[in-house]
Design a protein around this motif. Sequence first.
Motif, mmCIF file in Angstrom:
data_model
loop_
_atom_site.group_PDB
_atom_site.id
_atom_site.type_symbol
_atom_site.label_atom_id
_atom_site.label_comp_id
_atom_site.label_asym_id
_atom_site.label_seq_id
_atom_site.Cartn_x
_atom_site.Cartn_y
_atom_site.Cartn_z
ATOM 1 N N THR A 341 29.672 51.990 -59.963
ATOM 2 C CA THR A 341 28.325 51.471 -59.725
ATOM 3 C C THR A 341 27.809 50.741 -60.958
ATOM 4 O O THR A 341 28.258 50.996 -62.086
ATOM 5 C CB THR A 341 27.336 52.605 -59.397
ATOM 6 O OG1 THR A 341 27.154 53.424 -60.553
ATOM 7 C CG2 THR A 341 27.818 53.459 -58.238
ATOM 8 N N ALA A 343 23.812 49.232 -62.476
ATOM 9 C CA ALA A 343 22.366 49.253 -62.258
ATOM 10 C C ALA A 343 21.753 47.884 -62.556
ATOM 11 O O ALA A 343 20.957 47.727 -63.482
ATOM 12 C CB ALA A 343 21.715 50.338 -63.110
ATOM 13 N N ARG A 361 17.016 50.522 -64.798
ATOM 14 C CA ARG A 361 18.184 50.264 -65.652
ATOM 15 C C ARG A 361 18.892 51.562 -66.040
ATOM 16 O O ARG A 361 20.095 51.557 -66.316
ATOM 17 C CB ARG A 361 17.759 49.515 -66.914
ATOM 18 C CG ARG A 361 17.299 48.073 -66.678
ATOM 19 C CD ARG A 361 16.691 47.481 -67.940
ATOM 20 N NE ARG A 361 16.143 46.141 -67.734
ATOM 21 C CZ ARG A 361 16.801 45.015 -67.973
ATOM 22 N NH1 ARG A 361 18.051 45.059 -68.422
ATOM 23 N NH2 ARG A 361 16.228 43.843 -67.774
ATOM 24 N N LYS A 363 19.115 54.218 -64.070
ATOM 25 C CA LYS A 363 19.741 54.848 -62.909
ATOM 26 C C LYS A 363 21.247 54.618 -62.925
ATOM 27 O O LYS A 363 21.765 53.763 -63.659
ATOM 28 C CB LYS A 363 19.138 54.291 -61.614
ATOM 29 C CG LYS A 363 17.750 54.830 -61.270
ATOM 30 C CD LYS A 363 17.247 54.212 -59.977
ATOM 31 C CE LYS A 363 15.900 54.797 -59.578
ATOM 32 N NZ LYS A 363 16.025 56.141 -58.991
ATOM 33 N N THR A 364 21.949 55.365 -62.102
ATOM 34 C CA THR A 364 23.395 55.219 -62.016
ATOM 35 C C THR A 364 23.784 53.894 -61.368
ATOM 36 O O THR A 364 24.830 53.339 -61.669
ATOM 37 C CB THR A 364 23.977 56.404 -61.225
ATOM 38 O OG1 THR A 364 23.515 57.622 -61.824
ATOM 39 C CG2 THR A 364 25.488 56.398 -61.239
ATOM 40 N N GLY A 365 22.944 53.380 -60.469
ATOM 41 C CA GLY A 365 23.158 52.043 -59.936
ATOM 42 C C GLY A 365 23.603 52.018 -58.490
ATOM 43 O O GLY A 365 23.560 53.018 -57.769
ATOM 44 N N TYR A 433 19.916 52.914 -54.742
ATOM 45 C CA TYR A 433 20.251 53.199 -56.139
ATOM 46 C C TYR A 433 20.543 54.688 -56.314
ATOM 47 O O TYR A 433 19.725 55.538 -55.949
ATOM 48 C CB TYR A 433 19.113 52.779 -57.077
ATOM 49 C CG TYR A 433 19.071 51.296 -57.356
ATOM 50 C CD1 TYR A 433 19.480 50.783 -58.578
ATOM 51 C CD2 TYR A 433 18.634 50.399 -56.377
ATOM 52 C CE1 TYR A 433 19.447 49.414 -58.831
ATOM 53 C CE2 TYR A 433 18.595 49.041 -56.613
ATOM 54 C CZ TYR A 433 19.006 48.551 -57.848
ATOM 55 O OH TYR A 433 18.976 47.195 -58.093
ATOM 56 N N LYS A 435 21.244 58.044 -58.600
ATOM 57 C CA LYS A 435 20.835 58.606 -59.882
ATOM 58 C C LYS A 435 21.459 59.987 -60.043
ATOM 59 O O LYS A 435 21.199 60.892 -59.249
ATOM 60 C CB LYS A 435 19.309 58.722 -59.977
ATOM 61 C CG LYS A 435 18.843 59.317 -61.310
ATOM 62 C CD LYS A 435 17.335 59.472 -61.382
ATOM 63 C CE LYS A 435 16.921 60.080 -62.713
ATOM 64 N NZ LYS A 435 15.444 60.261 -62.798
#
Length: 548
Positions: A341, A343, A361, A363-365, A433, A435
């Motif tokens: 992933t 972000a 930004r 977050k894990t994406g 997204y 996280k």
Amino acid sequence: MPDSLISRTDSAYSYQLLIKQLLYAPLANNPEQEIVYRDQWRGNYLTLRERICRLANALTRLGVKAGDTVAVMDYDSHRYLECFFAVPMLGAVLHTINVRLSPEQILYTIDHAEDDILLINSDFLPILDQIKGRIDTLKGYVLLNDEAQSPHSSIPIAGEYEELLAESDTHFEFPDFDENTRATTFYTTGTTGLPKGVYFSHRQLVLHTLGVVTALATPLSQGRLHRQDVYMPITPMFHVHAWGLPYAATLMGLKQVYPGRYVPDHLLELIDREQVTFSHCVPTILHMLLKSPLAEKIDLSRWKVIIGGAGLSKALCLEAMRKGIDIFTGYGMSETCPILTLAHLTPEMFDLSVEEQAVIRCKTGVPLPLVQLRVVNEQGGDVPHDGRSSGEIVVRTPWLTQGYLKDHRASEKLWDGGWLHTSDVANVDGRGYVKITDRTKDVIKIGGEWISTLELEDIIAHCPAVAEVAVIGQPDDRWGERPLALVVRREEGEEKAAEKGILNFVREYTEKGMISKQVVLLKVRFVEAIDKTSVGKVNKVALREKYL
């Protein structure tokens, strides 16, 4: 429904997804683009191709053949990049040795991978001197040396890298073979004492490269990787192929800069002098760079940085953004090749405040193309995408390790139910997204390196002053995490003296190479009792809630 397989003309070429195919585009479209190693070497893609051929010829003269394993112990360098290509292109396996492991762990990985040849930087010869009499598999050693003088060592060196290349021909006809041939192996550490070997095929590495390039090259602006970028890794090349970015940079024909050892001012000088625009690193490295006085003197506003290996804190993200750095998170693990992933921000997110952007930004994406990622509960069902409901991340994608080398039981556990289990606990918001909120494994990540709490607890428990101990990860702005030992003492006494005794006791183990030196960051807290579950196990969830 019956399969409808295509028919093949007898003379049709079966195009296998081999690592050698990644070299065609830069050689055709950008042959003069530079590749730089510190202030010591400067070449281009034509030079790279020539040196890859020379290295292949040199290794062949040393007896390397398809199926053999060639190991490397080096800093990030043009030599390592050449090994990324030449070794697997021979049909051999590249073993990238984690030089941060203890000598005993390095010995284990060399023997377990059945290495045949070792290419070793002169700085790491003292490690080899400690274990040389117990290595069973190695048949030859090649010296990698940045100094004019060759070091003194009892290791039987077959030749020095540059001298061997100089003696070798600039042409090598790399063969075709099955794209599912194993290309690389390296070892990851976790909750158990012995490192686990993961492995990847040519097909997997090529597909990971294409997936990464697609994900990084398609955003409108933020975090975008394009042909005018200058790439410099600040993640060790022994660690999951430096996240696979050297392959991506090579495919795109980018200028590449390899920094050698990670010295903050040296890295900043390279960023400034070579106009580096794209890097990746763990939070600890970025923290050290931003704290250097030199960071105040150079322009970092063109620099894009992927942060992975440990969680990106909002404070560090905001500090980087204040310097103009385009910072964002990437996520993966050794078993996933690694990137799953990224972000990236969507265009409408630039209307948000800086603080709100930082939250995204960090977050894990969102998953890369071809990544099927789910967050599931204990029953295997998908959790709601509400940003609150948590579960374990499980994944499917073409570039996941198919198991652990020579470890069937752990492999089956990893792939339970046909999904790769990451042991990372996360939630997903309404925009998709991910996280990460916790980990199911009791490990601590210090500067991107895993430290086993179970292993550390075992050591501390041997200290005469300790009756009982549990180790948990304590958040740390610089290191990501640091170990906190919750200790029940055998006898009452002066706390400072008892803490010093425990720290000195653990330090003896680090000096013997029995555990990572990162545990010197250990903090000790004395408690009345260790919380337990109903079946008598240490309740680390309760301990985190109580003491963190």
